[in-house]
Design an enzyme around this catalytic site. Sequence first.
Site, PDB file in Angstrom:
ATOM      1  N   CYS B  37      43.105  45.413  40.213  1.00 33.12           N
ATOM      2  CA  CYS B  37      42.724  45.483  38.798  1.00 33.12           C
ATOM      3  C   CYS B  37      41.282  45.035  38.590  1.00 33.12           C
ATOM      4  O   CYS B  37      40.760  45.104  37.487  1.00 33.12           O
ATOM      5  CB  CYS B  37      43.652  44.631  37.939  1.00 33.12           C
ATOM      6  SG  CYS B  37      45.373  45.099  38.077  1.00 33.12           S
ATOM      7  N   ASP B  39      40.143  41.963  38.862  1.00 36.46           N
ATOM      8  CA  ASP B  39      40.043  40.588  38.356  1.00 36.46           C
ATOM      9  C   ASP B  39      41.007  39.689  39.114  1.00 36.46           C
ATOM     10  O   ASP B  39      42.207  39.943  39.108  1.00 36.46           O
ATOM     11  CB  ASP B  39      40.500  40.499  36.891  1.00 36.46           C
ATOM     12  CG  ASP B  39      39.527  41.119  35.926  1.00 36.46           C
ATOM     13  OD1 ASP B  39      38.347  40.780  35.991  1.00 36.46           O
ATOM     14  OD2 ASP B  39      39.973  41.928  35.093  1.00 36.46           O
ATOM     15  N   CYS B  64      34.396  40.743  36.614  1.00 33.03           N
ATOM     16  CA  CYS B  64      33.153  41.061  35.926  1.00 33.03           C
ATOM     17  C   CYS B  64      32.545  39.793  35.340  1.00 33.03           C
ATOM     18  O   CYS B  64      33.120  38.705  35.401  1.00 33.03           O
ATOM     19  CB  CYS B  64      33.417  42.078  34.815  1.00 33.03           C
ATOM     20  SG  CYS B  64      34.472  41.447  33.515  1.00 33.03           S
ATOM     21  N   CYS B 107      40.004  39.567  29.920  1.00 34.38           N
ATOM     22  CA  CYS B 107      39.417  38.489  30.728  1.00 34.38           C
ATOM     23  C   CYS B 107      39.830  37.116  30.182  1.00 34.38           C
ATOM     24  O   CYS B 107      40.114  36.192  30.944  1.00 34.38           O
ATOM     25  CB  CYS B 107      37.888  38.573  30.723  1.00 34.38           C
ATOM     26  SG  CYS B 107      37.240  40.076  31.457  1.00 34.38           S
TER      27      CYS B 107
END
Lengths: 439, 138
Positions: B37, B39, B64, B107
């Site tokens: 994914c 992350d 990110c 996030c």
Amino acid sequence: MNTATQMQENPPLNAPEGDQIVPSVTGEAGTAAHGVKLPIYMDNHATTPMDPRVLEAMVPYFTGKFGNAASRNHGFGWEAEQGVELAREQIAKLIGATAKEIIFTSGATESNNLAIKGIAEMYRERGNHIITEVTEHKAVLDTCKRLEKSGYRVTYLPVKADGLIDLEELKAAMTDKTILVSIMFANNEIGVIQPVAEIGKLCHERNIIFHTDGVQAAGKVPVDVQSMNIDVMSLTAHKMYGPKGVGALYVRRRNPRVQISEQINGGGHERGMRSGTLNVPGIVGFGKAAEIAREEMQQEGERQVALRTRLQQKLEAAIDYTHINGTMEHRLPGNLNMSFVYVEGESLLMGINDIAVSSGSACTSATLEPSYVLKALGLGDDVAHSSIRFGLGRFNTEAEVDYVADKLIDVVLKLRELSPLYEMVKEGIDLSKIEWAAH
Amino acid sequence: MAYSDKVVDHYSNPRNVGTLDKSSTEVGTGLVGAPECGDVMRLQIKVNPETQVIEEAKFKTFGCGSAIASSSLATEWVKGKTIAEAMTISNTDIVKELALPPVKIHCSVLAEDAIRAAIGDWKAKNGVTETAEVAVAK
């Protein structure tokens, strides 16, 4: 709700005053070590800067020579037409075609639409089957999907781990209903060059029309529609240091003569295949760009391969767990697509904000899906998320390559320090054995 | 895409990067997300057994800039809080603090998950039940 006192024990590490990580497109260009001007543009598969020689050729056609190339009865029209016809010849020469086989369009997306829809419509009685591949540009894939809705059958060939199609699979997919094979010449993400001549031969043996999206290849590597048996080819100016908004479609006129149903009606320009007043300055620029590309191709190709090799070697010497995406053997001179595993692509781009490159990371796309091209190679999503596409071009220098390599190494190493995956791998943990919670 | 100044700040100068000894009973480790994914966050806390105050927090994140910033911020926020207080940190606080755009809200969700996972791990190691924890918090 949150009332945490924000204790900041760690002082910022190396943050110079006003350090700005977000690239400002309009910002002042800086100068860095290596004596290069910043920002550095190394995304030449997306578009290329126009060559000043191209601009010079175009300028007279905006004001003085402004005529409509379709005006048959005065000098303004003739002058414009002359400019267009010279361009037609220059572009034809780049690909081994004749001038009459070049149809001007607004760009490669239109060229791909015109080719695929135009052929599908024209040859509907012969068959309804089209063969393409999964790593095509969306201008081809979306056009094929549209045709599927109107009764056409489309085979999307897979690619091997090196990014190339398997010719045996192509052969096996061909039926007596197959009217068109559309396989790109060179890929826009990984730069791999398909075995175009072999594909053309297979198509001609079976009386199937062969279209290729030649946008990334034309002007970069030798293209010869005769020896390669290419029937129809999409081209665009802005990938070869020409202007945006002008493209072309090569349409074979003999052995065999290919016919295309027009998709835009109104006036019968371009042999009835594409109506609309010609973009004369753009076309003149396209012609000049094609001429320069042809004349300088060999020397420039060798120069870019040397730059790319330098970049690759520097990166591989300093960074472990890198992965080259696609074959290096059959590849555009200026393309390097590399994954820096255990580092996410968008965070990498954020750290190299004075360098313009692309990433196959999901986070950089509108769909939040990683690159479908990289996935088609059988790469795990995590490798796709870590990929960077370098697109070297005519105006990149060795000093720029050195700057890019140094900066990239610096940022990758920093992000690896931050990466739990890198730490785990270094400890000998097999990441594939962990039960990750997909989200 | 433009990043907020705070995201840029956390990305450029991440706080509390590192690793705590995950075998220690005082340490809780939360590992959330998935490589495919794009992350993965690992957040670790070191808890004072007497006071249940989080004395130390460390993170490492693959993701990110917004994911890095969210987890960096999460370590700052949990430090000095009791376990009960840390449980009240929500992703919307993180979104607000970092001015995350809608496409990056996941996030912040992941950072909240990481906090809860680290606390959950610490509780499991120390046999802390929900009621016991509340009692201490009061």
